[in-house]
Enzyme design. Structure first.
Site: not given
Ligand code: NAD
Length: 368
Positions: A122, A127, A130, A133, A228
């Site tokens: 990520r 991006q 991705d 996402s 994450y």
């Molecule tokens: P994910 O599907 O792995 O998790 C979904 C959400 O669940 C996350 O926000 C996580 O904090 C939350 N979570 C985990 N355990 C938890 C708990 N016990 N209680 C409550 N919430 C909990 O995550 P995602 O949606 O794929 O992405 C998360 C982050 O990854 C994004 O917000 C961002 O920071 C990063 N990301 C970066 C890029 C990039 O290209 N730079 C792209 C996508 C995502």
């Protein structure tokens, strides 16, 4: 170089790896595209549109696999599909190698160079590719529509001659990509939305969508490198469960999206917490494919407990196939162009994107 798009064979998969627009872009840079007849039909993309975009439509999967240098798919290939691959061909799909050990072994045996976009780092550079996402965006949106279609309530506040009806109260647990889209969608429908996540960084994003961020003293570092979440300590998780049990009492709709990469999804809503909810409430558990966030969730079906409906929908992005395919097609074609130079595959294993996504190459299994 010939790029092949077979019709997806997994049950209930309505998406397709390339849509006519992306075919036209690939043709423009000199690639040939073969599409199996009917491949886009379930996503409302007709064979004629693929032809108009410059693709050759062929009658069978055997022709697509047999003639293509690179196969683009959504779902992992079946063993039969691997047998159809040309030796030394490449294949791009979405799967966890650990869940597809037999297929991975067969891909290596056939010297197929296979990539999984589920393993994409990520990083900013990646991006456009991705798909986690893009498909999470679809799932977050559709989860709210599912809840809206099954609840006995309106989402918006209504002031009518027949009385004033309060808005639905939606609680979103996990405010990553899917959760933020769920918040935005529920807000657009007029609900009052609150959200919780263990990563404090998301508070601002939640608030900027017009939702309330529920604060709990986490007391430990809940964010790992890469943005994450990490698994919480037992004590913090216990406190989190008690905190959530309080919050779900007031909610009409709970959408759960919490995940920890490479691990089972954390349980956030226990059976006891469900018992404390109002009859008629709906839980949509988007983490069902990695074990579920609600203790009562059953994959692919619904459970009713004390009048609370718990939904565990599988492969939600496939239920919005037109746009989900369009987004995936952009992701997978960006990836394809990343590993292609002058109309041929050019693999640079020094490159993080290529290295992290490559599951098999030259007869070797690189990711288990
Ligand atoms: P994910 O599907 O792995 O998790 C979904 C959400 O669940 C996350 O926000 C996580 O904090 C939350 N979570 C985990 N355990 C938890 C708990 N016990 N209680 C409550 N919430 C909990 O995550 P995602 O949606 O794929 O992405 C998360 C982050 O990854 C994004 O917000 C961002 O920071 C990063 N990301 C970066 C890029 C990039 O290209 N730079 C792209 C996508 C995502």
């Amino acid at each position: 170089m010939k790029v092949g798009v077979p019709k997806e064979t997994a049950p209930n998969e309505r998406r397709v790896a390339l849509v006519p627009d992306t075919v036209a872009k690939l043709v423009k840079v000199g690639l040939e595209v073969l599409v199996e007849r009917g491949a886009g039909e379930a996503a409302s993309f007709a064979d004629e549109a693929y032809r108009a975009a410059g693709a050759t439509v062929v009658a069978t999967a055997g022709q697509v696999f047999g003639q293509s240098d690179v196969i683009l798919k959504m779902q992992p290939p079946s063993i039969d599909e691997v047998r159809l691959c040309r030796e030394g061909a490449a294949l791009v799909a979405v799967f966890q190698p650990s869940a597809e050990r037999d297929v991975v072994a067969q891909l290596a045996a056939r010297t197929v160079t296979a990539f999984s976009l589920a393993l994409l780092p990520r990083i900013t550079r990646a991006q456009p590719m991705d798909m986690l996402s893009s498909q999470a965006t679809v799932a977050g949106y559709k989860a709210v529509l599912l809840a809206a279609a099954t609840t006995g309530r309106f989402f918006p506040m209504l002031v009518t001659a027949a009385g004033t009806l309060p808005p639905a109260r939606v609680l979103v647990l996990g405010a990553g990509v899917a959760g933020l889209q769920a918040i935005a969608t529920a807000r657009r429908l007029g609900a009052v939305v609150s959200a919780f996540d263990v990563r404090p960084a998301v508070k601002e994003q939640v608030e900027s969508l017009g939702a309330r961020f529920l604060e709990m003293q986490i007391g430990e570092q809940a964010e790992a490198a890469g943005g994450y979440a990490k698994e919480l300590s037992e004590e913090t998780h216990r406190r989190e469960l008690a905190f959530i049990a309080q919050q779900v009492r007031d909610a009409d709709i709970v959408i759960t999206t919490a995940a920890i990469p490479g691990k089972r999804a954390p349980i956030l809503v226990t059976a006891d917490a469900v018992r404390g909810m109002k009859p008629g409430s709906v839980i949509v558990d988007l983490a069902v494919e990695t074990g579920g966030n609600c203790e009562l969730t059953e994959p692919g079906t619904e459970v009713i407990r004390n009048g609370v409906l718990v939904l565990g929908p599988l492969n939600l992005p496939s239920t919005l196939p037109y746009h989900a395919s369009q987004m995936y097609a952009r992701n997978v074609s960006s990836f394809l162009l990343h590993i292609t130079k002058d109309g041929a595959l050019r693999l640079d294993f020094e490159d993080e994107i290529t290295r992290d996504t490559c599951v098999t190459h030259a007869g070797e299994v690189r990711k288990q």
